[in-house]
Design an enzyme around this catalytic site. Structure first.
Site, PDB file in Angstrom:
ATOM      1  N   ARG A  71      -9.124   0.506  15.712  1.00 52.18           N
ATOM      2  CA  ARG A  71      -9.135   1.288  14.477  1.00 52.18           C
ATOM      3  C   ARG A  71     -10.280   0.765  13.617  1.00 52.18           C
ATOM      4  NH1 ARG A  71      -3.636   1.455  11.054  1.00 52.18           N
ATOM      5  NH2 ARG A  71      -4.223  -0.735  10.755  1.00 52.18           N
ATOM      6  N   MET A  81      10.153  25.008  -0.548  1.00 46.71           N
ATOM      7  CA  MET A  81       9.289  24.088  -1.277  1.00 46.71           C
ATOM      8  C   MET A  81      10.097  23.125  -2.146  1.00 46.71           C
ATOM      9  SD  MET A  81       6.204  24.797  -4.005  1.00 46.71           S
ATOM     10  CE  MET A  81       5.080  25.469  -2.785  1.00 46.71           C
ATOM     11  N   TYR A 129      14.021  31.475   4.434  1.00 46.55           N
ATOM     12  CA  TYR A 129      12.785  32.175   4.770  1.00 46.55           C
ATOM     13  C   TYR A 129      12.679  32.430   6.277  1.00 46.55           C
ATOM     14  CZ  TYR A 129      10.660  31.430   0.158  1.00 46.55           C
ATOM     15  OH  TYR A 129      10.359  31.450  -1.178  1.00 46.55           O
ATOM     16  N   LYS A 181       0.846  -1.199   0.000  1.00 44.81           N
ATOM     17  CA  LYS A 181       0.000   0.000   0.000  1.00 44.81           C
ATOM     18  C   LYS A 181       0.880   1.247   0.000  1.00 44.81           C
ATOM     19  CE  LYS A 181      -0.457  -0.101   5.052  1.00 44.81           C
ATOM     20  NZ  LYS A 181      -1.385  -0.065   6.192  1.00 44.81           N
TER      21      LYS A 181
END
Length: 822
Positions: free
Chosen positions: A591, A766, A717, A493
């Site tokens: 779950r 990014m 930044y 998965k």
């Protein structure tokens, strides 16, 4: 060379009565690699987790008629046109046959062993000696109990020199390999810690390796190694040694000086009281030592020093692995260039066949001339053409004068030939490639990297290398911990935890994984579209997705009454009976799953319907990796057993039961039941800290720019980091859009560059991030490792308080995956 089956029977001590006539040229131990069935002899090897006798019917249906077996199945009695040679041990018989074959050749044979450098020394000896001898050598690293006899079997009437490597991983193995190789010249490479776990000491391992040289004429090793010296004396081998040394001028070969330059190393030596020198295009210590071992062999074989010097300067890096890359227009590229001898072509064609499976991809082979094979060209290209045809190649593109001259041997539907690589590139024929599985096999002089560059889809300089051999190792590692009849479900998965589900599942299918599991049907459908036929469990099926499951033969997890009742109605509406489902029980994870108090109602519903049939019942352990919660883990397993037995009794038929995950397989062997689920362990990460797994992921990027930044300046930044020293700051091509968690910024994370760690400075951007490379020798364009053997994902996860799963599954799809296989 061919042997009649009766001759082989006699060699193996088997009765020759009632044998059908057959000629054998191919020995096979892997039932998935049939190329020449009528002339193949299959050895049904048995291992802890596999019994090749189970594949004989499949092989018979594929045309194989000759088998070496240690038992006879009733179902074979109708195979009256087949030959079964019954022996006590199939592996011993394989080695015995190869030993007999070796005895037919009175030629020099070089046997190589050691901890490191065996394959490089073998390949470099081939490069140094191919002009003087017609050579047969081990394909890639075929150095095991199985690989060695298969390698020696390649010797034929044209062979003038054999070069074989021998590897061992536990005591008493070399005694079986020595008579198979029967080296006349022995080479001991570097002794180190590799495969040390089964030896009590380095001395024991060294003595075991020296067993290979018991009957050789000469044995080459470094005299400066005191451990080896003492072991040589213990084995009484000193009278047949050819030694080299950097310290002892009394050695046969004295290395007087090594001078490392920018891109090469000059090596000066004294031999027979004469001084010589040469250069190699490498500067690492391992390459220098490997080159000296090769020098000693060449001198012993009387290669003139001037020729040695010329050939040493032209040594090429050894391509240890092939890789799989995404190509343009729906194609896939298997890049195995720089390595185009006949044996490696066979291995690469097998791998291409393995990757195709049922996918609608045309099999294309781009092949250069095969250089210095020592075989007449017509015979050589006839053999290669037959191999390509048997492998199902549909398009051949040949590059080089020899292959063009012998083009008539290639009979596939599409064939084109060019004199040079540049001529091929100018033709623009590559622009017609669409939905093709392209195998590149080219000698280095043909510069096939140019072809790879135009075929490969360019997405991003950052790459995630996925080691398929490591995946197989880890799969077998866990398989060996389970009883032979326990089935293994592999979790693929989330794009196989970021590795790329298609290539991982193709590898697992090839290695006979029992089951796959994915999170959602969409993941499973994409695998079906790529030719995956293994059973697939969908863990989180959609309530309205029953039709999609049926269409693609997918097996849903059922975890609540809503989805159960919907699927029962859909099965009745469609007239379907006994559709396989997997029941999830909540034993404490809380779950998904049915609670123990709901079991009576669940069992009652299941008993009254016919559309669905329970294939398995399972549950999920909450903390199986933690000794702290072992009491709770045992409570979960006891609850599961009680619930599963109750459901099975009501159903009236047997169902598979499973609760163990990766950590559970590692720690709770008494609770294996019928199946187990392998997740993170498959990808090289042990939840409980177990040793022995191999690293699967290597994430790499490059330095885009380097700047000298003054003390007290800020980086990135938000001006979050202010330098407290003059620094060299490098910007690398990897940011949070690629999968870099922003928590790694401001010196919480690090990368590896040229063997040294560099902290990540400032906030992660990014597409980029910055690293402090002060005091690290680095240049723009250098490779930066973000995850790898020396920078494990577990360590990275710990540094920011997360788990490896999160980091691996966060690697963006825009990061190119490259699949590596030896």
């Amino acid at each position: 060379m061919k042997y009649e089956i009766k001759q082989i029977a006699s060699i193996l001590g088997v009765s020759t009565n009632n044998l059908n006539y057959a000629e054998i040229s191919t020995l096979l131990t892997d039932s998935r690699k049939i190329t020449n069935p009528s002339n193949t002899l299959f050895f049904a090897l048995e291992t802890k987790n596999n019994d090749a006798h189970n594949y004989i019917s499949e092989l018979y249906n594929s045309g194989v008629r000759n088998f070496v077996v240690s038992k006879i199945f009733n179902e074979w009695r109708d195979y009256t046109d087949a030959n079964f040679l019954k022996v006590k041990n199939c592996l011993s018989s394989l080695q015995k046959l190869a030993q007999y074959h070796r005895s037919k050749f009175n030629i020099p044979v070089i046997g190589i062993t050691g901890s490191n450098g065996k394959t490089v020394v073998k390949e470099w000896l081939y490069q140094l000696l191919e002009k003087d001898f017609n050579i047969v050598r081990s394909p890639r690293s075929y150095n095991s109990q199985i690989g060695v006899p298969l390698s020696v079997w390649q010797l034929d009437r044209d062979t003038e020199l054999g070069i074989f490597e021998a590897g061992i991983s536990k005591p008493d193995e070399m005694e079986y390999l020595e008579p198979v190789i029967k080296p006349t010249i022995g080479v001991l490479t570097k002794i180190g810690e590799a495969h040390q776990e089964n030896f009590s000491s380095l001395q024991q391992k060294t003595l075991e390796k020296l067993e290979l040289f018991t009957n050789c004429e000469v044995f080459i090793y470094e005299k400066d190694n005191e451990l080896v010296n003492s072991c040589v004396d213990l084995k009484v081998l000193s009278q047949k040694t050819f030694t080299w040394s950097r310290k002892n001028m009394e050695a046969h070969l004295f290395i007087s000086n090594t001078e490392k330059k920018e891109n090469s190393t000059a090596i000066s030596y004294t031999f027979m009281n004469f001084n010589y020198s040469f250069e190699i295009p490498f500067i690492d210590d391992a390459s220098i030592e490997n080159a000296i071992n090769c020098l000693a062999v060449a001198l012993y074989l009387h290669v003139p020093p001037n020729d040695i010097s010329d050939r040493m300067s032209a040594l090429e890096p050894v391509a240890m692995r092939l890789d799989v890359r995404k190509g343009k227009r729906g194609s896939l590229i298997i890049n195995d260039s720089y390595n185009s001898d006949v044996n490696s072509i066979k291995i690469a064609l097998d791998f291409q066949h393995q990757r195709k499976m049922d996918r609608k991809l045309k099999k294309t082979l781009i092949l250069s001339d095969i250089l210095q094979s020592g075989v007449p060209t017509k015979s050589l290209y006839k053999r290669v053409a037959d191999m390509a045809e048997q492998s199902g190649v549909e398009r051949i593109i040949g590059i080089g004068r020899d292959i063009m001259t012998n083009s008539e041997f290639f009979t596939m539907p599409e064939k084109t030939f060019f004199l040079t690589t540049d001529e091929f590139l100018k033709s623009n024929i590559h622009e017609t490639f669409r939905d093709e599985l392209i195998l590149l096999k080219g000698a280095r002089k043909f510069n096939f990297e140019k072809i790879n560059n135009i075929l490969e889809e360019k997405i991003h300089e950052t790459v995630l290398e996925v080691d398929l051999d490591a995946v197989v190792h880890n799969f077998n590692y866990y398989k060996a911990k389970l009883k032979p009849d326990v089935k293994l479900i592999c979790m693929v998965k989330a794009n196989a935890y970021g590795a790329g589900a298609v290539e991982i599942t193709k590898t697992l299918q090839y290695h006979r994984c029992d089951y796959l599991a994915v999170a959602v049907a969409e993941e499973a459908v994409s695998l079906r579209n790529e030719g995956i036929t293994l059973p697939i469990i969908v863990l989180n099926p959609e309530v309205n997705g029953f039709e999609e499951l049926i269409t693609n033969n997918l097996e849903p997890e059922i975890y609540n009454f809503r989805i159960l009742e919907t699927f029962i109605k859909n099965s009745e509406r469609s007239g379907i009976t006994d559709y396989p489902i997997h029941l999830k029980i909540d034993t404490g994870m809380h779950r998904l799953g049915f609670l123990p108090g709901q079991i009576e109602e669940l069992a009652d519903i299941l008993k009254k319907q016919k559309g669905l049939r329970v294939k398995s019942i399972f549950s999920h352990l909450s903390a199986s990796e933690s000794w702290t919660f072992d009491d709770f883990t045992h409570q979960q397993m006891n609850t599961f057993k009680e619930v599963a037995d109750k459901i099975e009794n009501v159903l009236g038929y047997p169902v598979y039961k499973h609760i163990l995950n990766s950590a559970g397989i590692e720690r709770f062997h008494d609770y294996e039941w019928d199946m187990a689920r392998l997740g993170i362990g498959l990808y090289g990460i042990s939840p409980s800290g177990l040793k022995g797994l191999k690293n699967v992921f290597t994430l790499k990027s490059t330095i885009l720019q380097i700047k000298q930044i003054s003390n007290n300046e800020t980086i990135g930044y938000g001006r979050k980091e202010r330098l407290d020293h003059d620094a060299r700051i490098a910007t690398i091509r990897f940011g949070y859009a690629d999968g870099m968690d922003r928590q790694f910024g401001n010196r919480k994370g690090k990368v590896l560059i040229n063997g040294q760690f560099a902290p990540i400075v400032g906030n992660v951007c990014m597409d980029l991030c910055m690293i402090d490379i002060t005091d690290i020798k680095a240049e723009e364009g250098d490779t930066v490792v973000l995850i790898g053997e020396e920078l494990p994902v577990t360590e990275l996860a710990d540094s920011i308080g997360t788990i490896p799963y999160e980091i691996l599954t966060s690697v963006s799809p825009r990061v190119k995956r490259i699949y590596i296989k030896e």
